[in-house]
Enzyme design. Structure first.
Site, PDB file in Angstrom:
ATOM      1  N   HIS A  63       0.843  -1.199   0.000  1.00 28.73           N
ATOM      2  CA  HIS A  63       0.000   0.000   0.000  1.00 28.73           C
ATOM      3  C   HIS A  63       0.874   1.243   0.000  1.00 28.73           C
ATOM      4  O   HIS A  63       2.100   1.148   0.127  1.00 28.73           O
ATOM      5  CB  HIS A  63      -0.984  -0.024   1.175  1.00 28.73           C
ATOM      6  CG  HIS A  63      -0.369   0.054   2.535  1.00 28.73           C
ATOM      7  ND1 HIS A  63       0.523  -0.875   3.016  1.00 28.73           N
ATOM      8  CD2 HIS A  63      -0.525   0.969   3.547  1.00 28.73           C
ATOM      9  CE1 HIS A  63       0.878  -0.555   4.247  1.00 28.73           C
ATOM     10  NE2 HIS A  63       0.261   0.572   4.584  1.00 28.73           N
ATOM     11  N   ASP A  67       5.576   4.663   5.211  1.00 29.96           N
ATOM     12  CA  ASP A  67       6.491   3.700   5.858  1.00 29.96           C
ATOM     13  C   ASP A  67       6.704   2.446   5.008  1.00 29.96           C
ATOM     14  O   ASP A  67       7.504   1.579   5.371  1.00 29.96           O
ATOM     15  CB  ASP A  67       6.020   3.348   7.288  1.00 29.96           C
ATOM     16  CG  ASP A  67       4.593   2.818   7.364  1.00 29.96           C
ATOM     17  OD1 ASP A  67       3.775   3.178   6.500  1.00 29.96           O
ATOM     18  OD2 ASP A  67       4.290   2.036   8.294  1.00 29.96           O
TER      19      ASP A  67
HETATM   20 ZN   LIG Z   1       2.685   0.566   7.876  1.00 32.35          ZN
HETATM   21 ZN   LIG Z   2      -0.259   1.446   6.540  1.00 34.06          ZN
END
Ligand SMILES: [Zn+2]
Ligand SMILES: [Zn+2]
Length: 309
Positions: A63, A67
């Site tokens: 996704h 991060d």
């Molecule tokens: Zn994450």
């Molecule tokens: Zn996430």
């Protein structure tokens, strides 16, 4: 086949733990590298391993949260500098192309290789001679996919001595027998593959789930997996908070592994509240549900053997 955890943290980098990235080193004859997510600093982490960035052949993004993605443009740029000139397959949810192309274009990055973008939806997203990759949507705050890598069965070993005794000339006939075909020699002798080739070896199944609450699709992706990599952002007892942010706890990751009949669970994507000393406790929590549970730390790596039988 080796799996490396380049970063095992959630949200933002810490001194002792980088954000998420996983590398899968494929065995002979491919020997290539597949990666799953590349948070900021992933290329630095890669330099601390024996893995070679120029071998990177495919990058699967779960996704678009930072991060998991802020390291991608730098990683792709460096791949050019270290001799990576073969095409790269880049998979991810809708928007991955715009995100990466914008960063590369606005920074005037010139790559010595082609990127083929695959904006994934549910189903089989990649197929090579030896591997099939399936994606299913998970339940997170933004569109997020988990990936299931299935290795195909490998033909059994040939009994070369026996083949020579039977007068089978080495060459194409060996190949046909290895594929399980019975062959007839010029003198009419029938050589049965079952008599001269060992049993085919089962392929491995590796499931790499992205950020998610416990959900049916995570369970489907993990079905009978030799190895399930599942996030455990929170500890036992923090379920309410975990679900609020689209995440899971140790207990929930372990429950998915158990219910899916997976062989091993490696947990990752730990909240910044946990220090390395906490990992043993997180592991213990998961083991109350699923004994083969492990908590990854940065640069943790493991061999994935072929299943027996
Ligand atoms: Zn994450
Ligand atoms: Zn996430």
């Amino acid at each position: 086949m080796e799996l490396w955890f380049l970063g095992t943290g959630a949200g933002r980098p810490m001194k002792h733990r980088n954000v998420t990235s996983i590398a899968l080193k494929l065995p002979d004859p491919d020997c290539s590298l597949w990666m799953f997510d590349a948070g900021e600093g992933t290329q630095h982490q890669l330099m601390r391993t024996p893995l070679k960035l120029n071998k990177l052949e495919a990058l699967f993004v779960t996704h678009l949260h930072g991060d998991h993605t802020y390291g991608i443009p730098g990683l792709l740029s460096t791949r050019s500098y270290v001799g990576g000139n073969t095409p790269l397959q880049l998979f991810g949810p809708p928007g991955i192309r715009e995100m990466i192309e914008t960063a590369l274009t606005l920074s005037s990055s010139r790559l010595d290789y082609e990127i083929t973008y695959h904006e994934v939806s549910e189903g089989i997203v990649y197929k090579t001679e030896r591997y099939t990759v399936e994606a299913l949507p998970l339940e997170h705050r933004v569109p997020c996919f988990g990936y299931r890598i299935t290795e195909c069965e490998s033909p059994g070993k040939l009994n070369v001595e026996r083949l020579q005794q039977l007068g089978v000339p080495s060459g194409p006939l060996f190949g046909r027998i290895k594929k399980g075909e019975d062959v007839t020699l010029p003198d009419g002798t029938v050589v049965r593959a079952a008599d001269v080739a060992g049993k085919p070896q089962c392929g491995r199944i590796i499931t790499i789930a992205g950020d998610t609450k416990p959900c049916d699709n995570a369970l489907r992706l993990a079905q009978n997996a030799d190895l399930l990599v599942h996030e455990a952002t929170f500890a036992a007892g923090q379920e309410e908070k975990a679900h609020l942010y689209g995440h899971s706890t140790t207990i929930e990751a372990a429950t998915t592994a158990r219910d899916a009949n997976a062989k091993r669970l490696i947990m990752t994507h730990f909240s910044t509240r946990f220090v390395d000393e906490d990992l043993a406790g997180l592991e213990e929590e998961a083991r109350t549900i699923f004994p083969e549970s492990y908590a990854a730390h940065d640069l943790y790596h493991t061999e994935i053997p072929r299943p027996r039988g």
